[in-house]
Write a protein that holds these residues in place. Structure first.
Motif, mmCIF file in Angstrom:
data_model
loop_
_atom_site.group_PDB
_atom_site.id
_atom_site.type_symbol
_atom_site.label_atom_id
_atom_site.label_comp_id
_atom_site.label_asym_id
_atom_site.label_seq_id
_atom_site.Cartn_x
_atom_site.Cartn_y
_atom_site.Cartn_z
ATOM 1 N N PHE A 160 94.324 39.537 30.198
ATOM 2 C CA PHE A 160 93.022 39.444 29.517
ATOM 3 C C PHE A 160 91.946 38.927 30.480
ATOM 4 C CE2 PHE A 160 96.430 38.401 26.472
ATOM 5 C CZ PHE A 160 96.324 39.491 25.616
ATOM 6 N N PRO A 161 91.645 39.674 31.534
ATOM 7 C CA PRO A 161 90.700 39.182 32.546
ATOM 8 C C PRO A 161 89.282 39.001 32.028
ATOM 9 C CG PRO A 161 91.222 41.497 32.930
ATOM 10 C CD PRO A 161 92.159 41.022 31.872
ATOM 11 N N ARG A 162 88.944 39.655 30.934
ATOM 12 C CA ARG A 162 87.598 39.509 30.376
ATOM 13 C C ARG A 162 87.429 38.185 29.624
ATOM 14 N NH1 ARG A 162 86.507 44.571 26.709
ATOM 15 N NH2 ARG A 162 84.755 43.232 26.147
ATOM 16 N N TYR A 163 88.549 37.627 29.157
ATOM 17 C CA TYR A 163 88.468 36.470 28.276
ATOM 18 C C TYR A 163 89.105 35.201 28.844
ATOM 19 C CZ TYR A 163 87.374 40.217 25.028
ATOM 20 O OH TYR A 163 86.798 41.297 24.430
ATOM 21 N N LEU A 164 89.956 35.337 29.863
ATOM 22 C CA LEU A 164 90.689 34.174 30.367
ATOM 23 C C LEU A 164 90.564 34.067 31.883
ATOM 24 C CD1 LEU A 164 94.001 34.440 28.298
ATOM 25 C CD2 LEU A 164 92.064 32.922 27.859
ATOM 26 N N ASN A 165 90.425 32.843 32.369
ATOM 27 C CA ASN A 165 90.594 32.542 33.776
ATOM 28 C C ASN A 165 91.736 31.535 33.893
ATOM 29 O OD1 ASN A 165 89.496 30.099 32.953
ATOM 30 N ND2 ASN A 165 87.518 30.462 33.891
ATOM 31 N N LEU A 166 92.002 31.061 35.111
ATOM 32 C CA LEU A 166 93.154 30.178 35.287
ATOM 33 C C LEU A 166 93.024 28.899 34.481
ATOM 34 C CD1 LEU A 166 94.008 30.446 39.092
ATOM 35 C CD2 LEU A 166 94.955 31.702 37.164
ATOM 36 N N ARG A 167 91.837 28.373 34.374
ATOM 37 C CA ARG A 167 91.653 27.122 33.647
ATOM 38 C C ARG A 167 91.797 27.334 32.145
ATOM 39 N NH1 ARG A 167 86.570 24.073 35.582
ATOM 40 N NH2 ARG A 167 88.011 23.215 37.132
ATOM 41 N N ARG A 168 91.097 28.319 31.610
ATOM 42 C CA ARG A 168 91.138 28.561 30.172
ATOM 43 C C ARG A 168 92.541 28.986 29.726
ATOM 44 N NH1 ARG A 168 86.819 32.517 27.180
ATOM 45 N NH2 ARG A 168 85.376 30.953 28.003
ATOM 46 N N ALA A 169 93.215 29.797 30.530
ATOM 47 C CA ALA A 169 94.547 30.285 30.155
ATOM 48 C C ALA A 169 95.574 29.157 30.103
ATOM 49 C CB ALA A 169 95.002 31.355 31.142
ATOM 50 N N GLN A 170 95.402 28.124 30.922
ATOM 51 C CA GLN A 170 96.337 27.002 30.858
ATOM 52 C C GLN A 170 96.268 26.292 29.507
ATOM 53 O OE1 GLN A 170 97.224 24.493 34.401
ATOM 54 N NE2 GLN A 170 95.403 25.482 35.250
ATOM 55 N N TYR A 171 95.092 26.235 28.914
ATOM 56 C CA TYR A 171 94.972 25.609 27.604
ATOM 57 C C TYR A 171 95.597 26.476 26.514
ATOM 58 C CZ TYR A 171 92.018 22.185 29.862
ATOM 59 O OH TYR A 171 91.560 21.191 30.684
ATOM 60 N N VAL A 172 95.500 27.787 26.665
ATOM 61 C CA VAL A 172 96.193 28.683 25.736
ATOM 62 C C VAL A 172 97.695 28.461 25.832
ATOM 63 C CG1 VAL A 172 96.681 31.095 25.177
ATOM 64 C CG2 VAL A 172 94.357 30.411 25.830
ATOM 65 N N CYS A 173 98.202 28.357 27.067
ATOM 66 C CA CYS A 173 99.623 28.094 27.288
ATOM 67 C C CYS A 173 100.041 26.777 26.644
ATOM 68 C CB CYS A 173 99.926 28.066 28.788
ATOM 69 S SG CYS A 173 101.565 27.467 29.216
ATOM 70 N N ALA A 174 99.202 25.753 26.773
ATOM 71 C CA ALA A 174 99.536 24.440 26.229
ATOM 72 C C ALA A 174 99.717 24.492 24.719
ATOM 73 C CB ALA A 174 98.441 23.436 26.600
ATOM 74 N N VAL A 175 98.830 25.176 24.047
ATOM 75 C CA VAL A 175 98.916 25.259 22.581
ATOM 76 C C VAL A 175 100.143 26.066 22.155
ATOM 77 C CG1 VAL A 175 97.773 26.128 20.515
ATOM 78 C CG2 VAL A 175 96.433 24.955 22.274
ATOM 79 N N LEU A 176 100.334 27.223 22.773
ATOM 80 C CA LEU A 176 101.463 28.068 22.391
ATOM 81 C C LEU A 176 102.799 27.419 22.742
ATOM 82 C CD1 LEU A 176 100.175 31.604 23.483
ATOM 83 C CD2 LEU A 176 100.268 30.654 21.176
ATOM 84 N N GLY A 177 102.909 26.894 23.954
ATOM 85 C CA GLY A 177 104.174 26.322 24.389
ATOM 86 C C GLY A 177 104.564 25.073 23.644
ATOM 87 N N ALA A 178 103.598 24.192 23.409
ATOM 88 C CA ALA A 178 103.905 22.909 22.794
ATOM 89 C C ALA A 178 104.164 23.021 21.304
ATOM 90 C CB ALA A 178 102.763 21.927 23.056
ATOM 91 N N TRP A 179 103.485 23.942 20.621
ATOM 92 C CA TRP A 179 103.564 23.952 19.166
ATOM 93 C C TRP A 179 104.191 25.216 18.589
ATOM 94 C CZ3 TRP A 179 103.009 19.287 17.515
ATOM 95 C CH2 TRP A 179 102.214 18.392 18.230
ATOM 96 N N ALA A 180 103.929 26.364 19.151
ATOM 97 C CA ALA A 180 104.466 27.595 18.572
ATOM 98 C C ALA A 180 105.949 27.783 18.876
ATOM 99 C CB ALA A 180 103.678 28.804 19.082
ATOM 100 N N MET A 181 106.437 27.242 20.005
ATOM 101 C CA MET A 181 107.804 27.498 20.440
ATOM 102 C C MET A 181 108.836 26.491 19.911
ATOM 103 S SD MET A 181 107.624 30.261 21.983
ATOM 104 C CE MET A 181 106.562 31.366 22.912
ATOM 105 N N CYS A 182 108.377 25.391 19.285
ATOM 106 C CA CYS A 182 109.299 24.387 18.715
ATOM 107 C C CYS A 182 110.416 24.017 19.698
ATOM 108 C CB CYS A 182 109.910 24.882 17.413
ATOM 109 S SG CYS A 182 108.713 25.258 16.129
ATOM 110 N N PRO A 183 110.103 23.437 20.843
ATOM 111 C CA PRO A 183 111.118 23.182 21.872
ATOM 112 C C PRO A 183 112.196 22.200 21.451
ATOM 113 C CG PRO A 183 109.058 22.086 22.420
ATOM 114 C CD PRO A 183 108.765 23.001 21.269
ATOM 115 N N TRP A 184 111.936 21.379 20.442
ATOM 116 C CA TRP A 184 112.968 20.437 19.985
ATOM 117 C C TRP A 184 114.195 21.151 19.434
ATOM 118 C CZ3 TRP A 184 107.830 20.294 18.486
ATOM 119 C CH2 TRP A 184 107.497 20.979 17.321
#
Length: 545
Positions: A382-406
């Motif tokens: 998604f080069p029109r909507y994300l750069n390295l900084r913004r995409a890291q925050y997307v990763c943080a939300v998805l990884g921490a909460w959507a994936m239920c790592p516990w």
């Protein structure tokens, strides 16, 4: 220089195709897109006016090639001395291996890991491109996006596991500072595999790590150097306490195997596979960091440093697991669970500083191994909507909460199942990427063509290299029954399927490499637009490396 990484300066005026200025006026959706679309510099290499890339994905310019050989050393030291690697070594004891076989599994697994990350990382150090761009040369311009999606999912899962690990550090810090925190009533059901107190710690860590995603990737080597000094001290401190408390080293090496015969052999191979799977992601995307290398041969140092530091740290886990069995009557496969038992005033003070050191480690590894990689992938998608900084925050939300790592970390067995499982897709990716550059194309590549959908890497049709597709499918398909059995034990599969799954990384890597090389030799790939073999294009004196 920050705008080279997608962090636009105030005066930036270039936008990618379909950006804010070209959006229709009016309407809620138009306003949302207007705010979401990035104002960034276009890629220097992609065709003007297209949305295939942005400046973040360009080859790293010389002035930003800041990684020297010692930075690769400190990078791997900082990654090795972490809770996750302690936990992996300890998990081999938890599933019933003796310390000797557990250590042998660690040695074999990490030597293989060193070979893969080194020879793929050398490509990034020479070409200065990320994995997502490199994948276009082997898989084809369009099909490479399928590989990117595979890698995104895996790395987001790992970010969630890293968040869980960081939350453990926060909990241990609070236990040491305020022991009454242990008595917080649990409002969650037992089936949730997480309690209220830990969920509070989880949220604290999630908020704490967010500012670190603001740091540009080329500046992170200083943080890795700091982490490489702090975290080994904490590891040695726990190890010394365990050995002292158990009365010496002999006690912790007294336990044998819980299996015998063929069961023992396959348990051992599953352990080796898990060792390799531990860093199978970096076997694919080491270039996301190696592209910052100042010297093209700096990654060679990984052949020495990776096995050395990981063997040491996982040996800590093996000793810690056996020591906890002596001291507490059960295998505590997590170092934070060990220090949580230090309840005297002096013990709590030591636990506080050790947990703080491992907290620093967890932040570093979650950035180096997970969030940056996901950011590069999502920026490619998604080069029109994300750069390295913004995409890291997307990763943080998805990884921490959507994936239920516990759920993944509920037991040692589930962790090994997870690591075995995802590597069945990453292993053939690594095999194809390495064999494409080193053997099929003999260390030659056209960087400009990796950024053009109509370049030589469009291959014969649909922007897809069918040889890579066939090799990829043949490599992972036979492993799916074993994977299904590992995830759902009630599934009935043949014994042979379970055995080949225990050899998953070796089979997938070697079979994909061999088949890809053979298919490329029998049917040399051609360019769709010129009809000429790609080898002829690469032999020409034009923008080659």
């Amino acid at each position: 220089m920050e705008k080279d990484f997608g962090y636009p300066a105030a005066h930036d005026t270039h936008v990618v195709a379909g950006s804010v200025s070209s959006l229709p006026k009016g309407g809620l959706w138009s306003r949302i897109k207007s705010h979401a679309t990035l104002e960034v510099e276009e890629s220097t290499y992609a065709p003007p006016g297209t949305s295939w890339s942005n400046k973040d994905l360009d080859p790293i310019p010389p002035e930003l090639q800041t990684w020297r050989t010692y930075n690769f050393v400190t990078y791997w030291i900082s990654d090795a001395f972490s809770i996750s690697n302690w936990r992996i070594g300890a998990s081999l004891i938890a599933i019933g291996l003796s310390w000797k076989l557990a250590l042998l599994a660690v040695v074999i697994g990490n030597f293989v890991t060193a070979l893969v990350v080194t020879y793929n990382g050398l490509i990034g150090a020479r070409l200065h491109i990320p994995f997502t761009v490199q994948a276009r040369s082997a898989f084809g311009f369009y099909f490479s996006y399928v590989m990117v999606v595979f890698r995104v999912v895996v790395s987001i899962f790992w970010y969630g596991i890293g968040t869980y690990t960081g939350a453990e550090c926060i909990r241990s810090i609070i236990y040491a500072w305020a022991p009454n925190f242990r008595n917080i009533p649990n409002q969650l059901p037992e089936s949730a595999n997480i309690d209220t107190g830990f969920m509070i710690c989880y949220f604290i860590y999630f908020i704490l790590v967010l500012p670190f995603h603001w740091i540009p990737a080329h500046q992170l080597h200083w943080f890795f150097t700091f982490k490489a000094v702090v975290t080994p001290i904490a590891g040695f401190a726990i190890l010394g306490w365990v050995i002292h408390s158990t009365g010496g080293g002999d006690q912790v090496f007294a336990y044998g195997n819980s299996y015998s015969g063929s069961q023992l052999g396959w348990a051992f191979m599953s352990g080796v596979n898990a060792m390799i799977g531990n860093f199978a992601t970096l076997g694919v995307n080491m270039n996301d960091f190696a592209r910052y290398s100042k010297k093209p041969n700096s990654p060679y140092v990984q052949l020495i440093v990776v096995p050395t530091v990981f063997i040491i740290m996982m040996l800590f886990g093996i000793i810690g697991a056996n020591g906890s069995r002596i001291l507490y009557g059960e295998v505590l496969w997590d170092p934070m669970l060990i220090i949580d038992n230090w309840t005297s005033p002096g013990g709590r003070a030591a636990a506080f500083f050790i947990a703080l050191a491992f907290l620093i480690a967890s932040i570093g590894i979650n950035i180096s191994a997970n969030s940056i990689s996901v950011a590069v992938d999502l920026t490619t998608l998604f080069p029109r909507y994300l750069n390295l900084r913004r995409a890291q925050y997307v990763c943080a939300v998805l990884g921490a909460w959507a994936m239920c790592p516990w759920e993944i970390l509920a037991s040692a067995e589930s962790l090994l199942t997870f690591m075995d499982g995802y590597s069945i897709w990453l292993a053939p990716m690594s095999g194809i990427l390495i064999s494409d550059y080193w053997i099929v194309n003999k260390q030659r590549a056209s960087i400009p063509d990796m950024y053009r959908p109509d370049g030589i890497y469009a291959y014969e049709k649909w922007g897809t290299n069918w040889r890579a597709v066939v090799a990829f499918v043949v490599a992972f398909a036979p492993l799916l029954p074993g994977f299904a059995k590992a995830v759902t034990p009630s599934v009935n599969v043949t014994e042979g399927s379970s055995h080949i799954y225990a050899l998953g990384y070796f089979y997938a890597f070697l079979s994909s490499s061999a088949l890809y090389i053979a298919l490329s030799k029998i049917w040399p790939p051609k360019s769709e637009h010129s009809g000429r073999p790609i080898a002829e294009h690469l032999a020409e004196d034009r923008a080659q490396v």
